[in-house]
Design a protein around this motif. Structure first.
Motif, PDB file in Angstrom:
ATOM      1  N   ASP A 172       0.756  -0.982   0.125  1.00 37.80           N
ATOM      2  CA  ASP A 172      -0.187   0.058   0.165  1.00 37.80           C
ATOM      3  C   ASP A 172       0.431   1.648   0.350  1.00 37.80           C
ATOM      4  O   ASP A 172       0.754   1.879   1.353  1.00 37.80           O
ATOM      5  N   PRO A 173       1.683   1.810  -1.204  1.00 37.24           N
ATOM      6  CA  PRO A 173       2.837   2.626  -0.843  1.00 37.24           C
ATOM      7  C   PRO A 173       2.117   4.003  -1.022  1.00 37.24           C
ATOM      8  O   PRO A 173       2.654   5.171  -0.241  1.00 37.24           O
ATOM      9  N   GLU A 174       1.247   4.626  -1.664  1.00 34.74           N
ATOM     10  CA  GLU A 174       0.601   5.910  -1.330  1.00 34.74           C
ATOM     11  C   GLU A 174       0.424   6.009  -0.141  1.00 34.74           C
ATOM     12  O   GLU A 174       0.210   6.915   0.220  1.00 34.74           O
ATOM     13  N   THR A 215       3.381 -14.205  -6.709  1.00 34.34           N
ATOM     14  CA  THR A 215       2.515 -13.702  -5.796  1.00 34.34           C
ATOM     15  C   THR A 215       1.616 -12.381  -6.085  1.00 34.34           C
ATOM     16  O   THR A 215       1.829 -11.875  -6.557  1.00 34.34           O
ATOM     17  N   LEU A 216      -0.017 -12.612  -5.455  1.00 37.01           N
ATOM     18  CA  LEU A 216      -1.080 -11.546  -5.979  1.00 37.01           C
ATOM     19  C   LEU A 216      -0.589 -10.429  -4.815  1.00 37.01           C
ATOM     20  O   LEU A 216      -0.921 -10.696  -3.379  1.00 37.01           O
ATOM     21  N   VAL A 217      -0.998  -9.146  -5.592  1.00 42.28           N
ATOM     22  CA  VAL A 217      -0.902  -8.003  -4.535  1.00 42.28           C
ATOM     23  C   VAL A 217      -2.184  -7.477  -5.437  1.00 42.28           C
ATOM     24  O   VAL A 217      -1.852  -6.826  -6.919  1.00 42.28           O
ATOM     25  N   LYS A 218      -3.133  -6.746  -4.755  1.00 40.56           N
ATOM     26  CA  LYS A 218      -4.494  -6.291  -5.758  1.00 40.56           C
ATOM     27  C   LYS A 218      -5.247  -5.733  -4.472  1.00 40.56           C
ATOM     28  O   LYS A 218      -6.092  -5.961  -3.721  1.00 40.56           O
ATOM     29  N   LYS A 219      -4.855  -4.144  -5.252  1.00 40.49           N
ATOM     30  CA  LYS A 219      -5.396  -2.786  -4.715  1.00 40.49           C
ATOM     31  C   LYS A 219      -6.693  -3.064  -4.943  1.00 40.49           C
ATOM     32  O   LYS A 219      -7.341  -2.914  -6.318  1.00 40.49           O
ATOM     33  N   THR A 220      -8.185  -3.110  -4.609  1.00 40.83           N
ATOM     34  CA  THR A 220      -8.992  -2.749  -5.141  1.00 40.83           C
ATOM     35  C   THR A 220     -10.041  -1.523  -4.842  1.00 40.83           C
ATOM     36  O   THR A 220      -9.814  -0.377  -3.431  1.00 40.83           O
ATOM     37  N   GLY A 238     -11.015   2.850  -4.019  1.00 41.42           N
ATOM     38  CA  GLY A 238     -11.781   2.510  -2.380  1.00 41.42           C
ATOM     39  C   GLY A 238     -12.032   2.129  -1.253  1.00 41.42           C
ATOM     40  O   GLY A 238     -12.523   2.305  -0.140  1.00 41.42           O
ATOM     41  N   GLU A 239     -11.178   1.067  -2.082  1.00 41.45           N
ATOM     42  CA  GLU A 239     -11.057   0.130  -0.116  1.00 41.45           C
ATOM     43  C   GLU A 239      -9.265  -0.042   0.153  1.00 41.45           C
ATOM     44  O   GLU A 239      -8.798   0.990   0.082  1.00 41.45           O
ATOM     45  N   ASP A 240      -9.215   0.438   2.227  1.00 44.61           N
ATOM     46  CA  ASP A 240      -8.751   0.202   2.092  1.00 44.61           C
ATOM     47  C   ASP A 240      -7.283  -0.970   2.740  1.00 44.61           C
ATOM     48  O   ASP A 240      -6.350  -0.819   3.151  1.00 44.61           O
ATOM     49  N   GLN A 241      -8.020  -2.095   2.500  1.00 46.39           N
ATOM     50  CA  GLN A 241      -7.176  -3.187   2.666  1.00 46.39           C
ATOM     51  C   GLN A 241      -7.033  -3.570   1.393  1.00 46.39           C
ATOM     52  O   GLN A 241      -7.399  -3.599   0.139  1.00 46.39           O
ATOM     53  N   VAL A 242      -5.692  -4.365   1.703  1.00 42.56           N
ATOM     54  CA  VAL A 242      -5.122  -5.029   0.342  1.00 42.56           C
ATOM     55  C   VAL A 242      -4.846  -6.119  -0.370  1.00 42.56           C
ATOM     56  O   VAL A 242      -3.892  -6.977   1.279  1.00 42.56           O
ATOM     57  N   GLU A 289       2.810  -4.111  -7.128  1.00 40.34           N
ATOM     58  CA  GLU A 289       1.855  -5.391  -7.964  1.00 40.34           C
ATOM     59  C   GLU A 289       2.349  -6.595  -9.382  1.00 40.34           C
ATOM     60  O   GLU A 289       2.264  -7.270  -9.156  1.00 40.34           O
ATOM     61  N   LYS A 290       3.241  -5.216 -10.293  1.00 39.91           N
ATOM     62  CA  LYS A 290       3.971  -6.275 -10.730  1.00 39.91           C
ATOM     63  C   LYS A 290       5.083  -7.049 -10.180  1.00 39.91           C
ATOM     64  O   LYS A 290       5.375  -7.845 -10.604  1.00 39.91           O
TER      65      LYS A 290
END
Length: 198
Positions: free
Chosen positions: A100-102, A145-150, A152-156, A136-137
């Motif tokens: 969640d780098p931002e 492995t997977l990294v995905k932030k949706t 509008g959501e605060d969880q990744v 994510e890349k």
């Protein structure tokens, strides 16, 4: 005369067994080359893949506002470092990539690390300073492995494995980092990979 032969034979066997005991021969289960990167750690210092070359390192994916798996993962990694310290193993690094780098600034990551009683903070790099797309890349290409932030959501959503990276920057083994963590195995593997390089 026969007794001397037996004693010599036993002595030779003991020497051979002792020599065998010193052979570690770490067995890699993977060989994934990590793509080059230049990120910022929790001390606001630049860390590149080249900076990590020459030592094995343990990698994990975390973020500071995580409400589920990250805290146990960090605690497990701190336990592993305690075990490494007890065995006198020093030649390694621990690298945590923020997913969640931002949100995760170096200051936030530094404060986050203070929540855990780590044996030696100087061996840790909690990294940020890249885009969400970048991490994510990197997760997929370099760690499978997977990294995905949706939006509008605060969880990744992210993987919970620990990865062992060798001195050349290749992932060679992964382990569960959340539950049923093979802490003793990880310590042995880190020790073995260091010994094998000598």
């Amino acid at each position: 005369m026969q007794k001397w032969k037996i004693l010599i034979g036993i002595s030779c066997l003991c020497v051979l067994l002792a020599a065998c005991g010193k052979t570690t021969n770490f067995k890699a289960e993977k060989d994934i080359e990590i793509q080059n990167f230049q990120y910022t750690n929790h001390e606001n210092k630049t860390v590149t893949l080249d900076d990590l070359q020459g030592k094995p390192w343990l990698a994990l994916f975390i973020f500071t506002s995580c409400t589920t798996v990250c805290q146990p993962m960090m605690a497990n990694m701190a336990d592993i470092q305690d075990a490494l310290k007890e065995k006198g193993i020093e030649d390694y690094r621990i690298v945590g990539f923020s997913v969640d780098p931002e949100v995760d600034t170096p200051k936030k990551l530094a404060n986050y690390l203070k929540n855990y009683e780590v044996a030696d903070e100087s061996k840790w790099d909690l990294l940020t300073g890249y885009t969400q797309q970048d991490i994510e890349k990197l997760a997929v290409k370099s760690f499978q492995t997977l990294v995905k932030k949706t939006e509008g959501e605060d969880q990744v959503t992210h993987g919970t494995s620990f990865a062992l990276v060798n001195q050349q920057g290749h992932v060679v083994k992964t382990y569960s980092g959340f539950t049923d963590v093979p802490k003793d195995e990880i310590v042995v593997d880190v020790e073995s990979i260091i010994q094998d390089s000598k």
